[in-house]
Design a protein around this motif. Structure first.
Motif, PDB file in Angstrom:
ATOM      1  N   ASP A 106       0.824  -1.207   0.000  1.00 42.03           N
ATOM      2  CA  ASP A 106       0.000   0.000   0.000  1.00 42.03           C
ATOM      3  C   ASP A 106       0.863   1.263   0.000  1.00 42.03           C
ATOM      4  O   ASP A 106       0.447   2.294  -0.510  1.00 42.03           O
ATOM      5  CB  ASP A 106      -0.918   0.008   1.227  1.00 42.03           C
ATOM      6  CG  ASP A 106      -1.979  -1.089   1.155  1.00 42.03           C
ATOM      7  OD1 ASP A 106      -2.394  -1.433   0.028  1.00 42.03           O
ATOM      8  OD2 ASP A 106      -2.373  -1.609   2.217  1.00 42.03           O
ATOM      9  N   PHE A 107       2.067   1.159   0.577  1.00 44.91           N
ATOM     10  CA  PHE A 107       2.954   2.323   0.700  1.00 44.91           C
ATOM     11  C   PHE A 107       4.352   1.963   0.227  1.00 44.91           C
ATOM     12  O   PHE A 107       4.737   0.801   0.224  1.00 44.91           O
ATOM     13  CB  PHE A 107       3.051   2.770   2.167  1.00 44.91           C
ATOM     14  CG  PHE A 107       1.710   2.943   2.818  1.00 44.91           C
ATOM     15  CD1 PHE A 107       0.913   4.036   2.517  1.00 44.91           C
ATOM     16  CD2 PHE A 107       1.243   2.005   3.731  1.00 44.91           C
ATOM     17  CE1 PHE A 107      -0.331   4.200   3.104  1.00 44.91           C
ATOM     18  CE2 PHE A 107       0.000   2.158   4.340  1.00 44.91           C
ATOM     19  CZ  PHE A 107      -0.784   3.258   4.026  1.00 44.91           C
ATOM     20  N   ARG A 108       5.113   2.971  -0.138  1.00 42.46           N
ATOM     21  CA  ARG A 108       6.526   2.764  -0.473  1.00 42.46           C
ATOM     22  C   ARG A 108       7.344   3.873   0.179  1.00 42.46           C
ATOM     23  O   ARG A 108       6.816   4.964   0.445  1.00 42.46           O
ATOM     24  CB  ARG A 108       6.730   2.769  -1.992  1.00 42.46           C
ATOM     25  CG  ARG A 108       6.411   4.092  -2.658  1.00 42.46           C
ATOM     26  CD  ARG A 108       6.753   4.096  -4.158  1.00 42.46           C
ATOM     27  NE  ARG A 108       6.456   5.395  -4.738  1.00 42.46           N
ATOM     28  CZ  ARG A 108       5.290   5.731  -5.297  1.00 42.46           C
ATOM     29  NH1 ARG A 108       4.301   4.854  -5.348  1.00 42.46           N
ATOM     30  NH2 ARG A 108       5.097   6.936  -5.790  1.00 42.46           N
ATOM     31  N   PRO A 109       8.627   3.613   0.422  1.00 37.12           N
ATOM     32  CA  PRO A 109       9.470   4.669   0.981  1.00 37.12           C
ATOM     33  C   PRO A 109       9.469   5.881   0.039  1.00 37.12           C
ATOM     34  O   PRO A 109       9.554   5.718  -1.183  1.00 37.12           O
ATOM     35  CB  PRO A 109      10.861   4.032   1.047  1.00 37.12           C
ATOM     36  CG  PRO A 109      10.592   2.564   1.135  1.00 37.12           C
ATOM     37  CD  PRO A 109       9.359   2.344   0.294  1.00 37.12           C
ATOM     38  N   ALA A 110       9.384   7.073   0.626  1.00 33.00           N
ATOM     39  CA  ALA A 110       9.337   8.293  -0.190  1.00 33.00           C
ATOM     40  C   ALA A 110      10.644   8.487  -0.942  1.00 33.00           C
ATOM     41  O   ALA A 110      10.663   9.061  -2.028  1.00 33.00           O
ATOM     42  CB  ALA A 110       9.028   9.501   0.691  1.00 33.00           C
ATOM     43  N   THR A 111      11.739   8.010  -0.361  1.00 37.00           N
ATOM     44  CA  THR A 111      13.021   8.089  -1.065  1.00 37.00           C
ATOM     45  C   THR A 111      13.753   6.753  -0.967  1.00 37.00           C
ATOM     46  O   THR A 111      13.608   6.017   0.013  1.00 37.00           O
ATOM     47  CB  THR A 111      13.947   9.178  -0.468  1.00 37.00           C
ATOM     48  OG1 THR A 111      14.093   8.924   0.933  1.00 37.00           O
ATOM     49  CG2 THR A 111      13.395  10.569  -0.677  1.00 37.00           C
ATOM     50  N   LEU A 129       6.932   7.472   4.202  1.00 36.63           N
ATOM     51  CA  LEU A 129       6.265   6.649   3.184  1.00 36.63           C
ATOM     52  C   LEU A 129       5.368   7.498   2.304  1.00 36.63           C
ATOM     53  O   LEU A 129       4.884   8.545   2.725  1.00 36.63           O
ATOM     54  CB  LEU A 129       5.402   5.581   3.869  1.00 36.63           C
ATOM     55  CG  LEU A 129       6.115   4.593   4.783  1.00 36.63           C
ATOM     56  CD1 LEU A 129       5.101   3.670   5.447  1.00 36.63           C
ATOM     57  CD2 LEU A 129       7.139   3.779   4.006  1.00 36.63           C
ATOM     58  N   GLU A 130       5.151   7.025   1.082  1.00 30.01           N
ATOM     59  CA  GLU A 130       4.086   7.600   0.272  1.00 30.01           C
ATOM     60  C   GLU A 130       3.172   6.491  -0.231  1.00 30.01           C
ATOM     61  O   GLU A 130       3.547   5.319  -0.226  1.00 30.01           O
ATOM     62  CB  GLU A 130       4.630   8.482  -0.854  1.00 30.01           C
ATOM     63  CG  GLU A 130       5.563   7.821  -1.810  1.00 30.01           C
ATOM     64  CD  GLU A 130       6.246   8.852  -2.718  1.00 30.01           C
ATOM     65  OE1 GLU A 130       6.381  10.033  -2.343  1.00 30.01           O
ATOM     66  OE2 GLU A 130       6.651   8.444  -3.820  1.00 30.01           O
ATOM     67  N   THR A 131       1.974   6.890  -0.645  1.00 32.69           N
ATOM     68  CA  THR A 131       0.950   5.912  -1.025  1.00 32.69           C
ATOM     69  C   THR A 131       1.164   5.430  -2.453  1.00 32.69           C
ATOM     70  O   THR A 131       1.385   6.226  -3.355  1.00 32.69           O
ATOM     71  CB  THR A 131      -0.446   6.558  -0.881  1.00 32.69           C
ATOM     72  OG1 THR A 131      -0.577   7.021   0.458  1.00 32.69           O
ATOM     73  CG2 THR A 131      -1.543   5.554  -1.187  1.00 32.69           C
ATOM     74  N   ASN A 132       1.095   4.123  -2.644  1.00 32.62           N
ATOM     75  CA  ASN A 132       1.165   3.557  -3.988  1.00 32.62           C
ATOM     76  C   ASN A 132      -0.174   3.725  -4.697  1.00 32.62           C
ATOM     77  O   ASN A 132      -1.218   3.831  -4.046  1.00 32.62           O
ATOM     78  CB  ASN A 132       1.507   2.062  -3.902  1.00 32.62           C
ATOM     79  CG  ASN A 132       2.994   1.809  -3.950  1.00 32.62           C
ATOM     80  OD1 ASN A 132       3.734   2.532  -4.617  1.00 32.62           O
ATOM     81  ND2 ASN A 132       3.437   0.786  -3.236  1.00 32.62           N
ATOM     82  N   PRO A 133      -0.162   3.702  -6.026  1.00 27.31           N
ATOM     83  CA  PRO A 133      -1.443   3.709  -6.743  1.00 27.31           C
ATOM     84  C   PRO A 133      -2.211   2.427  -6.446  1.00 27.31           C
ATOM     85  O   PRO A 133      -1.607   1.384  -6.182  1.00 27.31           O
ATOM     86  CB  PRO A 133      -1.026   3.769  -8.218  1.00 27.31           C
ATOM     87  CG  PRO A 133       0.378   3.262  -8.256  1.00 27.31           C
ATOM     88  CD  PRO A 133       0.992   3.635  -6.933  1.00 27.31           C
ATOM     89  N   ASP A 134      -3.525   2.504  -6.470  1.00 27.93           N
ATOM     90  CA  ASP A 134      -4.365   1.306  -6.342  1.00 27.93           C
ATOM     91  C   ASP A 134      -4.583   0.761  -7.757  1.00 27.93           C
ATOM     92  O   ASP A 134      -5.417   1.272  -8.514  1.00 27.93           O
ATOM     93  CB  ASP A 134      -5.692   1.663  -5.669  1.00 27.93           C
ATOM     94  CG  ASP A 134      -6.496   0.422  -5.315  1.00 27.93           C
ATOM     95  OD1 ASP A 134      -6.481  -0.551  -6.116  1.00 27.93           O
ATOM     96  OD2 ASP A 134      -7.138   0.423  -4.254  1.00 27.93           O
ATOM     97  N   GLU A 138      -7.735   1.420 -10.355  1.00 29.73           N
ATOM     98  CA  GLU A 138      -7.439   2.082 -11.637  1.00 29.73           C
ATOM     99  C   GLU A 138      -7.954   1.256 -12.813  1.00 29.73           C
ATOM    100  O   GLU A 138      -8.556   1.791 -13.747  1.00 29.73           O
ATOM    101  CB  GLU A 138      -5.922   2.257 -11.812  1.00 29.73           C
ATOM    102  CG  GLU A 138      -5.310   3.389 -11.022  1.00 29.73           C
ATOM    103  CD  GLU A 138      -3.800   3.501 -11.285  1.00 29.73           C
ATOM    104  OE1 GLU A 138      -3.207   4.438 -10.747  1.00 29.73           O
ATOM    105  OE2 GLU A 138      -3.225   2.653 -12.008  1.00 29.73           O
ATOM    106  N   LEU A 139      -7.684  -0.059 -12.781  1.00 35.77           N
ATOM    107  CA  LEU A 139      -8.127  -0.937 -13.875  1.00 35.77           C
ATOM    108  C   LEU A 139      -9.648  -0.914 -13.994  1.00 35.77           C
ATOM    109  O   LEU A 139     -10.202  -0.905 -15.099  1.00 35.77           O
ATOM    110  CB  LEU A 139      -7.664  -2.377 -13.635  1.00 35.77           C
ATOM    111  CG  LEU A 139      -6.170  -2.661 -13.752  1.00 35.77           C
ATOM    112  CD1 LEU A 139      -5.852  -4.049 -13.192  1.00 35.77           C
ATOM    113  CD2 LEU A 139      -5.709  -2.557 -15.206  1.00 35.77           C
ATOM    114  N   ALA A 140     -10.315  -0.907 -12.822  1.00 29.03           N
ATOM    115  CA  ALA A 140     -11.781  -0.908 -12.820  1.00 29.03           C
ATOM    116  C   ALA A 140     -12.319   0.422 -13.352  1.00 29.03           C
ATOM    117  O   ALA A 140     -13.334   0.450 -14.047  1.00 29.03           O
ATOM    118  CB  ALA A 140     -12.292  -1.174 -11.410  1.00 29.03           C
ATOM    119  N   ALA A 141     -11.629   1.507 -13.022  1.00 27.58           N
ATOM    120  CA  ALA A 141     -12.101   2.832 -13.452  1.00 27.58           C
ATOM    121  C   ALA A 141     -11.779   3.092 -14.926  1.00 27.58           C
ATOM    122  O   ALA A 141     -12.606   3.625 -15.658  1.00 27.58           O
ATOM    123  CB  ALA A 141     -11.475   3.917 -12.574  1.00 27.58           C
TER     124      ALA A 141
END
Ligand code: CTP
Ligand code: CA
Length: 235
Positions: A106-111, A129-134, A138-141
């Motif tokens: 769900d998250f990845r290190p910001a750097t 941390l920063e949030t990863n794309p869902d 995205e695929l559903a949208a």
């Protein structure tokens, strides 16, 4: 299970399955990750090939010994969530079905540093941390292709705010995927090689299928639900 039992109901179909768990690097030797083995995704890829589909398996950190060796399965290996997203979307643009069985961070290190992070006398620095794309949402949208069937997986436990299905229904509506396979996890369920219990929901949260037993049985229950949707769309 063999073709006599399950038939070739995915013949002529192209499907993408993601498997495993993404890893997000902190430095050249360390990462944030999860314990997903990729077994359920590999079982899904195998089952689809057995049922006649052409399969792209996007494998995130799946042990080489587990990867399927089947002429109809093309394996693409990735490490991070952003790599997995690119690979799924590239293969997905020509696919009838995309199944997101990977455990996505769900998250990845910001750097990410290019050098190994050193121990200092002032103690550890916090990890931002920063949030990863869902990827699934995205695929559903976006719908990479007309009529594409988008499938998610969710491992849930009950808690004080609701039981497994309550959480699963909320997630199905939130994600907007056509199908969400909800796996009840807990003691002796969903981990390693022990039997699974899966309920398949549509985007409204209605139960459209069930599977229990091995990961192969769960995979066939998922493809049964997918094949029903593909049939409904073409009649
Ligand atoms: N998923 C995804 N991209 C993410 C996170 C999850 O595509 N960044 C997909 C998974 O592959 C899975 C489904 O979404 O098919 C459900 O994942 P899950 O972790 O259960 O959902 P989350 O929305 O991340 O909710 P939670 O807070 O329960 O982790
Ligand atoms: Ca998550």
């Amino acid at each position: 299970l063999d073709d006599d039992v399950t038939g070739q109901d995915l013949a002529g179909r192209s499907v993408v399955v993601s498997a495993g768990g993404t890893r997000e690097p902190l430095d050249p030797v360390r990462f944030l990750g999860n314990r997903s083995s990729g077994r359920q995704g590999v079982a899904l890829a195998h089952a689809a090939a057995r049922r006649g589909a052409t399969v792209t398996l996007v494998a995130a950190n799946v042990d080489d010994a587990l990867l399927p060796d089947h002429p109809a399965v093309d394996v693409r290996q990735v490490e991070t969530t952003l790599e997995l997203r690119d690979a799924v979307r590239e293969a997905g643009s020509a696919a009838d079905v995309v199944v997101m069985a990977a455990a996505v961070a769900d998250f990845r290190p910001a750097t990410t540093t290019t050098h190994k992070i050193k121990k200092t006398s002032s103690g550890p620095a916090p990890i931002e941390l920063e949030t990863n794309p869902d990827i699934l949402a995205e695929l559903a949208a976006d719908r990479l292709r007309d009529g594409q069937v988008v499938v998610g997986f969710a491992a849930e436990t009950g808690d004080e705010t609701g039981d497994v299905l309550t959480h699963g229904r909320a997630k199905a509506r939130r994600k907007g995927a056509d199908l969400l396979a909800v796996n009840e996890v807990g003691v002796g369920r969903g981990f390693g090689d022990v039997p699974n219990e899966v309920t398949i929901l549509d985007a409204e949260g209605s139960v459209v299928g069930r599977g229990s037993g091995s990961k192969d049985d769960v995979a066939d229950a998922v493809w049964d639900a997918v094949a029903a949707r593909l049939r409904a769309a073409t009649t």
